[in-house]
Motif scaffolding. Structure first.
Motif, PDB file in Angstrom:
ATOM      1  N   CYS A 172      -4.712   9.824  44.234  1.00 11.38           N
ATOM      2  CA  CYS A 172      -3.520  10.598  44.615  1.00 11.38           C
ATOM      3  C   CYS A 172      -3.471  10.813  46.124  1.00 11.38           C
ATOM      4  N   LYS A 173      -4.613  11.143  46.720  1.00 12.33           N
ATOM      5  CA  LYS A 173      -4.668  11.356  48.174  1.00 12.33           C
ATOM      6  C   LYS A 173      -4.357  10.066  48.938  1.00 12.33           C
ATOM      7  N   ALA A 174      -4.722   8.927  48.320  1.00 14.34           N
ATOM      8  CA  ALA A 174      -4.464   7.628  48.951  1.00 14.34           C
ATOM      9  C   ALA A 174      -3.042   7.144  48.674  1.00 14.34           C
ATOM     10  N   GLY A 175      -2.293   7.916  47.882  1.00 20.29           N
ATOM     11  CA  GLY A 175      -0.905   7.549  47.560  1.00 20.29           C
ATOM     12  C   GLY A 175      -0.799   6.458  46.514  1.00 20.29           C
ATOM     13  N   GLU A 176      -1.927   6.128  45.860  1.00 15.45           N
ATOM     14  CA  GLU A 176      -1.931   5.074  44.826  1.00 15.45           C
ATOM     15  C   GLU A 176      -1.717   5.720  43.457  1.00 15.45           C
ATOM     16  N   MET A 177      -0.475   6.126  43.202  1.00 15.55           N
ATOM     17  CA  MET A 177      -0.162   6.913  42.005  1.00 15.55           C
ATOM     18  C   MET A 177      -0.241   6.092  40.718  1.00 15.55           C
ATOM     19  N   LYS A 178       0.032   4.789  40.817  1.00 15.73           N
ATOM     20  CA  LYS A 178      -0.049   3.935  39.629  1.00 15.73           C
ATOM     21  C   LYS A 178      -1.477   3.937  39.079  1.00 15.73           C
ATOM     22  N   GLU A 179      -2.440   3.774  39.976  1.00 14.26           N
ATOM     23  CA  GLU A 179      -3.856   3.778  39.566  1.00 14.26           C
ATOM     24  C   GLU A 179      -4.264   5.156  39.048  1.00 14.26           C
ATOM     25  N   ALA A 180      -3.735   6.213  39.689  1.00 16.65           N
ATOM     26  CA  ALA A 180      -4.069   7.584  39.274  1.00 16.65           C
ATOM     27  C   ALA A 180      -3.599   7.839  37.849  1.00 16.65           C
ATOM     28  N   PHE A 181      -2.359   7.437  37.535  1.00 12.93           N
ATOM     29  CA  PHE A 181      -1.834   7.650  36.181  1.00 12.93           C
ATOM     30  C   PHE A 181      -2.516   6.747  35.161  1.00 12.93           C
ATOM     31  N   SER A 182      -2.925   5.561  35.594  1.00 13.95           N
ATOM     32  CA  SER A 182      -3.669   4.659  34.706  1.00 13.95           C
ATOM     33  C   SER A 182      -4.990   5.309  34.286  1.00 13.95           C
ATOM     34  N   LEU A 183      -5.676   5.930  35.250  1.00 12.96           N
ATOM     35  CA  LEU A 183      -6.932   6.644  34.950  1.00 12.96           C
ATOM     36  C   LEU A 183      -6.675   7.835  34.036  1.00 12.96           C
ATOM     37  N   HIS A 184      -5.563   8.535  34.285  1.00 13.91           N
ATOM     38  CA  HIS A 184      -5.189   9.681  33.442  1.00 13.91           C
ATOM     39  C   HIS A 184      -5.027   9.232  31.994  1.00 13.91           C
ATOM     40  N   ASN A 185      -4.349   8.097  31.793  1.00 15.03           N
ATOM     41  CA  ASN A 185      -4.132   7.578  30.436  1.00 15.03           C
ATOM     42  C   ASN A 185      -5.448   7.146  29.793  1.00 15.03           C
ATOM     43  N   GLN A 186      -6.303   6.523  30.591  1.00 16.58           N
ATOM     44  CA  GLN A 186      -7.624   6.098  30.093  1.00 16.58           C
ATOM     45  C   GLN A 186      -8.447   7.310  29.656  1.00 16.58           C
ATOM     46  N   MET A 187      -8.342   8.353  30.431  1.00 12.41           N
ATOM     47  CA  MET A 187      -9.055   9.604  30.149  1.00 12.41           C
ATOM     48  C   MET A 187      -8.621  10.184  28.796  1.00 12.41           C
ATOM     49  N   VAL A 188      -7.305  10.195  28.555  1.00 11.19           N
ATOM     50  CA  VAL A 188      -6.759  10.728  27.301  1.00 11.19           C
ATOM     51  C   VAL A 188      -7.183   9.860  26.115  1.00 11.19           C
ATOM     52  N   GLU A 189      -7.147   8.523  26.302  1.00 12.22           N
ATOM     53  CA  GLU A 189      -7.549   7.588  25.241  1.00 12.22           C
ATOM     54  C   GLU A 189      -8.993   7.810  24.809  1.00 12.22           C
ATOM     55  N   LYS A 190      -9.827   8.248  25.750  1.00  8.64           N
ATOM     56  CA  LYS A 190     -11.245   8.480  25.442  1.00  8.64           C
ATOM     57  C   LYS A 190     -11.487   9.854  24.821  1.00  8.64           C
ATOM     58  N   GLY A 191     -10.402  10.574  24.583  1.00 12.57           N
ATOM     59  CA  GLY A 191     -10.534  11.879  23.932  1.00 12.57           C
ATOM     60  C   GLY A 191     -10.823  13.021  24.873  1.00 12.57           C
ATOM     61  N   LEU A 192     -10.736  12.752  26.176  1.00  9.24           N
ATOM     62  CA  LEU A 192     -10.958  13.810  27.160  1.00  9.24           C
ATOM     63  C   LEU A 192      -9.625  14.488  27.471  1.00  9.24           C
ATOM     64  N   THR A 193      -9.664  15.797  27.669  1.00 12.78           N
ATOM     65  CA  THR A 193      -8.442  16.560  27.924  1.00 12.78           C
ATOM     66  C   THR A 193      -8.282  16.828  29.413  1.00 12.78           C
ATOM     67  N   PRO A 194      -7.203  16.301  30.015  1.00 11.41           N
ATOM     68  CA  PRO A 194      -6.955  16.627  31.435  1.00 11.41           C
ATOM     69  C   PRO A 194      -6.783  18.127  31.595  1.00 11.41           C
ATOM     70  N   ASN A 195      -7.386  18.690  32.629  1.00 15.12           N
ATOM     71  CA  ASN A 195      -7.279  20.130  32.844  1.00 15.12           C
ATOM     72  C   ASN A 195      -6.297  20.431  33.970  1.00 15.12           C
ATOM     73  N   VAL A 196      -6.201  21.689  34.317  1.00 12.85           N
ATOM     74  CA  VAL A 196      -5.233  22.104  35.338  1.00 12.85           C
ATOM     75  C   VAL A 196      -5.515  21.435  36.686  1.00 12.85           C
ATOM     76  N   VAL A 197      -6.796  21.166  36.982  1.00 11.96           N
ATOM     77  CA  VAL A 197      -7.158  20.510  38.247  1.00 11.96           C
ATOM     78  C   VAL A 197      -6.655  19.062  38.249  1.00 11.96           C
ATOM     79  N   THR A 198      -6.773  18.385  37.089  1.00 17.29           N
ATOM     80  CA  THR A 198      -6.289  17.003  36.969  1.00 17.29           C
ATOM     81  C   THR A 198      -4.792  16.940  37.236  1.00 17.29           C
ATOM     82  N   TYR A 199      -4.050  17.807  36.545  1.00 18.37           N
ATOM     83  CA  TYR A 199      -2.594  17.828  36.708  1.00 18.37           C
ATOM     84  C   TYR A 199      -2.195  18.215  38.136  1.00 18.37           C
TER      85      TYR A 199
END
Length: 739
Positions: free
Chosen positions: A435-462
């Protein structure tokens, strides 16, 4: 912080106590059983008087006793087959009376009998007494533990019955007081601490005092919980009245308990009193207090205790160093923390573990020193110390903070290859980096991968995702993400709101940003210094200094303390609006209030005076900066050099250039251009050419005017090759790149 401190020692302590055969046994010198059976106030143990057998029962018991005594290798199930149908619980006790001197026979017969039906509580206690008298504490412990493992409808009643039977069978079936230590241990291990306390009190009435090791077990288990700590301290104070003589281990447990309650000074006083009670503090005693002072960040006390420890001839251990290193890292003194690590290894020959290295890596990560991080990370692997997921997470966080996202991604992949599963914190660190590097596509891809693995994004992630979107001006998408976050039951925090406010300010929608701050206030997420500073910055950039100043007053009224960033925002606003005298007054006010400006504060003023070609005022500010002990940064030197070059003060500009190089700073492209043009105009061709070559080596692009100068110079000197090379370079860098 998954992060161990001195409490790691107490995990070992509890394990030691939970396995009684590491610390108890007939030949163990640490066991002390105090008995005062002869004392006039001690209650005598009852005589054992079981129910008398009938004539038929007597014959039946005699036959069984004779059969098992005469058996050879035949198993019990075969030789006792004829007796099974008539065998009753009372027969077990009567047979035991006949064979109690043969411990192996007792065990074999008891095991045969309980395979058919549960023995009576009396029979169980008899076998426990015989086992302890035969020095088989392991079996005694197992038999009692098995009883307490069974579900009891009434724990109080079970405790009363078991205690009564154990006391009833004591005098005639073993009379070894260690049996009560074993029972006490089982109660403590089973978490029946109230019952363990009752047993201690009851045994005192019979003149039996439990060993100090058993009492230490009790203290250690009590200190496992916050509420139990207070009971442990009370027990420590009261038990000596019954005759318990505490040892160094006992004191260490209570020292740790007091420190857990934050009573470090009281713990330190107890450490001093130990010797008066005949107990010499050991390295653990000191390490506990050192860790306590580390927790409240009193480094002076820590260093004095380390000196005292060494003066006593004690060697600081791993836990001592862990605590000190953790404190230094926590207070931002990571370089000093690494020096402690080196001393730990080189001089004391104490070898750090994963925790120490991870603490240091995390410290360097926060300070942005990636090279130091990698050095420690590689050192860990060279020493075969396996990095865990916390180590990798610290490395990834540090790399992301310094914009080395691809390196962070490689380590992230390495984690998977090593079989380490990243958690929410690891994913969030990398998402934030993208996100800091402005690479939002990669950031959201990681977010989706995180959810698929059963991990819950928290307030810091969002918040990281919201911040990344806002920095790109995509505030509408950020708002959608905020709604998604709320639907998942996650409440935005101050940081989330600050990111949105910053995004709105960036796209020039300051009215909506102010409205959002008001909504934030009403929702109970009170705006902080960052919120106000962000809005002040927006107003300053728009030249609305009155509104910016009004926000500062509101902020102060709410008790929020401005940071140096807040003042620098105001200073930048004054300078951009041409209000340089107000900027000077701001510095004066800051100094009067004891707020130290930094290099950025002074740089803003100096830059504007240089633009106005007022080098006298610039020099005065620079002198004032030195007088306050503020160290110039790279930007300071570049501002001054450009200013002096513009004013044709080349001697001063060259002196500043030499000084900045000595301090490890480097010129910007604009400063190179200014110096080269300045020297050329003063006919200092050697200096100008040297700087031009240096500039090209550094990869900077010179202005077209400078290329023209050196193309002409080389042409006149007949350097055709250099002339053509510079022409090509000028076309490529000054013309092609601009188009």
């Amino acid at each position: 912080m998954k992060r161990a401190t001195i409490s790691s020692y107490f995990h070992f302590l509890h394990y030691h106590y939970h396995n009684p055969f590491l610390g108890f046994g007939p030949n163990c010198l640490s066991v002390k059983i105090f008995s005062s059976l002869g004392a006039s106030n001690a209650r005598p143990f009852p005589d054992y008087s079981p129910r008398k057998p009938s004539v038929a029962d007597t014959d039946f018991v005699h036959h069984i006793s004779t059969t098992i005594k005469q058996r050879r290798a035949a198993p019990f199930r075969r030789i006792l087959k004829p007796f099974e149908s008539k065998f009753k619980p009372d027969h077990l006790i009567w047979v035991l009376m006949n064979i109690k001197d043969d411990y192996k026979l007792v065990l074999d017969f008891f095991n045969w009998a309980r395979l058919r039906r549960d023995p009576s509580l009396e029979a169980l206690c008899i076998v426990v007494q015989i086992a302890v008298a035969s020095k088989d504490l392991k079996t005694a412990h197992r038999l009692i533990f098995e009883f307490w493992e069974k579900p009891h409808l009434d724990a109080d009643n079970s405790f009363a019955r078991f205690t009564e039977r154990l006391i009833y069978t004591y005098k005639d079936w073993g009379a070894h007081p260690l049996v009560f230590d074993v029972f006490f241990q089982v109660l403590v291990e089973a978490g029946l601490l109230l019952e363990a306390g009752k047993l201690f009190d009851k045994l005192v009435n019979y003149g039996v005092l439990l060993s100090v090791d058993s009492c230490n077990l009790f203290l250690a288990r009590l200190s496992n919980s916050f509420y139990g700590i207070k009971t442990a301290i009370r027990v420590f104070r009261e038990y000596p009245e019954a005759g318990v003589c505490w040892n160094t281990m006992s004191y260490n447990i209570i020292l740790h308990s007091l420190c857990q309650l934050g009573k470090v000074k009281e713990a330190h006083n107890l450490l001093v009193q130990m010797e008066f009670k005949g107990n010499v503090p050991d390295v653990v005693s000191y390490s506990v207090i050192i860790n306590g002072y580390c927790q409240i960040e009193q480094l002076g006390k820590v260093l004095k205790l380390v000196e005292e420890l060494q003066r006593r001839g004690l060697k600081p251990n791993q836990y001592t160093y862990n605590s000190i290193i953790a404190l230094l890292c926590k207070t931002g003194r990571v370089v000093e923390a690494e020096k402690v690590l080196r001393k730990m290894i080189d001089h004391q020959r104490v070898f750090p573990d994963n925790v120490v290295y991870t603490t240091l890596i995390s410290g360097f990560s926060k300070s942005g020193n990636v090279s130091a991080e990698y050095k420690l990370f590689d050192e860990m692997r060279c020493k075969k110390i396996v990095p865990d997921f916390a180590t990798y997470t610290s490395m990834i966080h540090g790399l992301c903070q310094t914009a080395k996202v691809e390196e962070a991604r490689k380590l992230f992949s390495e984690m998977f290859n090593k079989g380490l599963e990243p958690d929410e914190v690891t994913y969030t660190a990398l998402i934030d980096g993208y996100c800091k590097a402005g690479e939002m596509k990669e950031a959201f891809s990681l977010h989706n991968q995180m959810v698929e693995k059963g991990l819950t994004p928290n307030v810091v992630t969002y918040t990281a995702l919201v911040d990344g979107l806002c920095k790109r001006g995509e505030v509408d998408i950020a708002n959608e993400l905020l709604h998604e976050m709320s639907e998942k039951g996650l409440q935005p925090n101050v940081c989330t709101y600050n990111s949105l406010i910053n995004g709105l300010c960036k796209i020039g929608n300051i009215e909506q940003a102010v409205k959002l701050m008001e909504e934030m206030d009403l929702a109970g997420f009170y705006p902080d210094t960052i919120t106000y500073t962000t809005l002040m910055d927006a107003y300053c950039k728009m030249g609305k200094m009155v509104k910016a100043h009004k926000l500062l007053l509101i902020m102060l009224d709410k008790g929020l303390q401005p940071t140096i960033v807040t003042f620098n925002v105001l200073m930048n606003g004054f300078c951009m609006s041409g209000m340089l005298e107000d900027g000077e007054r701001l510095i004066k006010w800051m100094l009067e209030k004891g707020i130290m400006p930094n290099a950025t504060t002074f740089n803003s003023l100096m830059k504007q005076y240089c633009i106005r070609n007022n080098m006298r005022a610039t020099t005065e500010i620079y002198k004032g900066m030195h007088a306050q002990g503020v160290i110039p940064d790279n930007n300071t030197y570049n501002i001054l050099i450009k200013g002096h070059c513009k004013a044709r003060n080349m001697k001063e500009a060259w002196f500043l250039h030499k000084e900045m190089v000595e301090k490890g700073f480097s010129l910007t492209a604009a400063s190179y251009n200014a110096l080269i043009k300045g020297f050329y105009k003063r006919k200092k061709f050697v200096e100008a050419r040297k700087l031009f070559e240096e500039m090209r080596t550094q990869g900077f692009v010179a202005e077209k005017e400078i290329y023209d100068i050196f193309v002409d110079v080389n042409y006149e000197e007949g350097n055709w090759e250099n002339t053509l090379e510079l022409c090509d370079e000028a076309i490529e860098k000054c013309l092609v790149e601009r188009t």
